[in-house]
Design an enzyme around this catalytic site. Structure first.
Site, short mmCIF file in Angstrom:
data_model
loop_
_atom_site.label_atom_id
_atom_site.label_comp_id
_atom_site.label_asym_id
_atom_site.label_seq_id
_atom_site.Cartn_x
_atom_site.Cartn_y
_atom_site.Cartn_z
N ARG A 1 -0.07 -8.80 13.51
CA ARG A 1 -0.69 -7.79 12.64
C ARG A 1 -1.61 -8.45 11.60
NH1 ARG A 1 4.51 -4.97 10.63
NH2 ARG A 1 3.17 -3.84 9.21
N LYS B 1 0.83 -1.22 0.00
CA LYS B 1 0.00 0.00 0.00
C LYS B 1 0.86 1.26 0.00
CE LYS B 1 -1.96 -1.08 3.95
NZ LYS B 1 -1.22 -2.31 4.28
N ARG C 1 11.97 -5.60 4.53
CA ARG C 1 11.77 -4.15 4.38
C ARG C 1 12.79 -3.37 5.21
NH1 ARG C 1 6.02 -1.49 5.38
NH2 ARG C 1 6.13 -2.63 7.34
P1 AP5 Z 1 4.93 -1.55 1.80
O1 AP5 Z 1 4.53 -0.75 0.62
O2 AP5 Z 1 5.69 -0.86 2.87
O3 AP5 Z 1 3.64 -2.32 2.37
P2 AP5 Z 1 2.39 -1.76 3.17
O4 AP5 Z 1 1.18 -2.44 2.65
O5 AP5 Z 1 2.38 -0.27 3.20
O6 AP5 Z 1 2.74 -2.39 4.59
P3 AP5 Z 1 2.77 -1.80 6.04
O7 AP5 Z 1 3.47 -2.82 6.89
O8 AP5 Z 1 3.32 -0.41 6.09
O9 AP5 Z 1 1.24 -1.76 6.34
P4 AP5 Z 1 0.55 -1.80 7.66
O10 AP5 Z 1 -0.82 -1.50 7.20
O11 AP5 Z 1 0.69 -2.99 8.50
O12 AP5 Z 1 1.34 -0.70 8.52
P5 AP5 Z 1 0.97 0.78 8.91
O13 AP5 Z 1 2.21 1.56 8.89
O14 AP5 Z 1 -0.21 1.26 8.17
O15 AP5 Z 1 5.75 -2.81 1.27
C1 AP5 Z 1 6.37 -3.73 2.17
C2 AP5 Z 1 7.74 -4.18 1.61
O16 AP5 Z 1 7.53 -4.92 0.40
C3 AP5 Z 1 8.66 -3.00 1.21
O17 AP5 Z 1 9.97 -3.35 1.55
C4 AP5 Z 1 8.49 -2.87 -0.31
O18 AP5 Z 1 9.69 -2.40 -0.91
C5 AP5 Z 1 8.18 -4.30 -0.72
N1 AP5 Z 1 7.21 -4.36 -1.82
C6 AP5 Z 1 6.10 -3.59 -2.00
N2 AP5 Z 1 5.41 -3.98 -3.09
C7 AP5 Z 1 6.09 -5.05 -3.62
C8 AP5 Z 1 5.89 -5.89 -4.76
N3 AP5 Z 1 4.84 -5.73 -5.57
N4 AP5 Z 1 6.79 -6.87 -4.99
C9 AP5 Z 1 7.86 -7.04 -4.16
N5 AP5 Z 1 8.12 -6.26 -3.07
C10 AP5 Z 1 7.24 -5.29 -2.80
O19 AP5 Z 1 0.48 0.55 10.42
C11 AP5 Z 1 1.38 0.21 11.45
C12 AP5 Z 1 0.64 0.18 12.78
O20 AP5 Z 1 0.04 1.47 13.07
C13 AP5 Z 1 -0.56 -0.79 12.85
O21 AP5 Z 1 -0.14 -2.11 13.16
C14 AP5 Z 1 -1.39 -0.15 13.96
O22 AP5 Z 1 -0.86 -0.40 15.22
C15 AP5 Z 1 -1.24 1.33 13.67
N6 AP5 Z 1 -2.26 1.84 12.74
C16 AP5 Z 1 -2.05 2.36 11.48
N7 AP5 Z 1 -3.21 2.74 10.93
C17 AP5 Z 1 -4.19 2.46 11.85
C18 AP5 Z 1 -5.59 2.60 11.84
N8 AP5 Z 1 -6.26 3.10 10.78
N9 AP5 Z 1 -6.28 2.21 12.94
C19 AP5 Z 1 -5.64 1.70 14.03
N10 AP5 Z 1 -4.30 1.54 14.08
C20 AP5 Z 1 -3.57 1.90 13.00
#
Ligand code: AP5
Length: 227
Positions: free
Chosen positions: A171, A13, A127
């Site tokens: 997660r 994402k 990552r």
């Molecule tokens: P990346 O693009 O970073 O993936 P992502 O989907 O953004 O993953 P996240 O881990 O950031 O999502 P998340 O939703 O768990 O975390 P968030 O920060 O929102 O890609 C991942 C890796 O893969 C990278 O190294 C990239 O280079 C590689 N990659 C990408 N696409 C690829 C492809 N097609 N092929 C190969 N490699 C690829 O949330 C973190 C924490 O914050 C949550 O656990 C929670 O505690 C809190 N939080 C955030 N939002 C909320 C909410 N709305 N409500 C409550 N708590 C929340």
């Protein structure tokens, strides 16, 4: 255009939101990044959020909702934005709908990035993020030219604390339990587009861009994955 990026951790994402927001000149609003910034700056919100993030749990709705409500009324959001990782519960989705309605706006598209759990584990364990400019790398799929060093600013690359294997599994569990219901919620509103996120980064960017362009031009789209 107001867009939501929905999907499990590691679905890509953030990677896609970064590129698409530059191409479409609309801000990328990541709830995770906003929460991590609050943790780093040591605000009250950050202190409360830290506990949940480190355990792989969702931060309570009210905290996240307040942060997002404040962000989407900023001047740069006038022509739209990409919400990455928000909403993540039905209650967040309903508050977002209500807030947008009060502003005279609505969501145009929700992209659901589906990915295998195998890819999630592989992606999150590899990552790396620049500690200075935040650029996202992957040791295998998006490597920096010099091991452990950011190509853009020379900063040191770090692993996110919640990318440890046991926290990733938690997660994923939380995603299935609390976020997956949003797929049906947005499907019923006929704004959900499913993207297979097991493909390569550039192919996914093209698919997402094509869907956005067709929606902007109100053209029908014949493409795989559109529901
Ligand atoms: P990346 O693009 O970073 O993936 P992502 O989907 O953004 O993953 P996240 O881990 O950031 O999502 P998340 O939703 O768990 O975390 P968030 O920060 O929102 O890609 C991942 C890796 O893969 C990278 O190294 C990239 O280079 C590689 N990659 C990408 N696409 C690829 C492809 N097609 N092929 C190969 N490699 C690829 O949330 C973190 C924490 O914050 C949550 O656990 C929670 O505690 C809190 N939080 C955030 N939002 C909320 C909410 N709305 N409500 C409550 N708590 C929340």
């Amino acid at each position: 255009m107001r867009i939501v990026f929905l999907g499990p951790p590691g679905a890509g994402k953030g990677t896609q939101a970064e590129t698409i927001s530059k191409g479409k000149k609309i801000p990328h609003i990541s709830s995770g990044n906003l929460l991590r910034e609050a943790v780093e700056t040591g605000t009250d919100t950050g202190m409360k959020a830290k506990y949940y993030i480190e355990k792989g749990l969702l931060v309570p709705d009210q905290i996240v909702v307040d942060i997002i409500k404040d962000r989407i009324v900023k001047k740069d959001c006038k022509t739209g934005y990409i919400l990455d990782g928000f909403p993540r519960t039905l209650s967040q989705a309903k508050v977002l709908d209500e807030t947008l309605k009060n502003l005279g706006d609505k969501l145009d598209l929700v992209f659901y990035f589906s990915v295998s759990e195998e890819s999630v584990v592989l992606r999150l364990s590899g990552r790396r993020l620049c500690g200075i400019c935040g650029t996202n790398y992957h040791v295998e799929f998006v490597p920096s030219s010099k091991d452990g060093i950011c190509d853009k600013c020379g900063g040191k690359l770090n692993q996110r604390a919640d990318d440890k294997p046991e926290t990733v599994l938690e997660r994923l569990r939380v995603y299935h339990e609390q976020t997956e219901d949003l797929i049906t919620y947005y499907k019923k509103k006929s704004i959900l587009k499913q993207i297979s996120s097991d493909a390569g980064i550039e192919a996914i960017t093209k698919e997402v861009s094509d869907i956005i362009n067709c929606t902007l031009q109100k053209k029908p789209l014949i493409s795989r994955g559109v529901v």
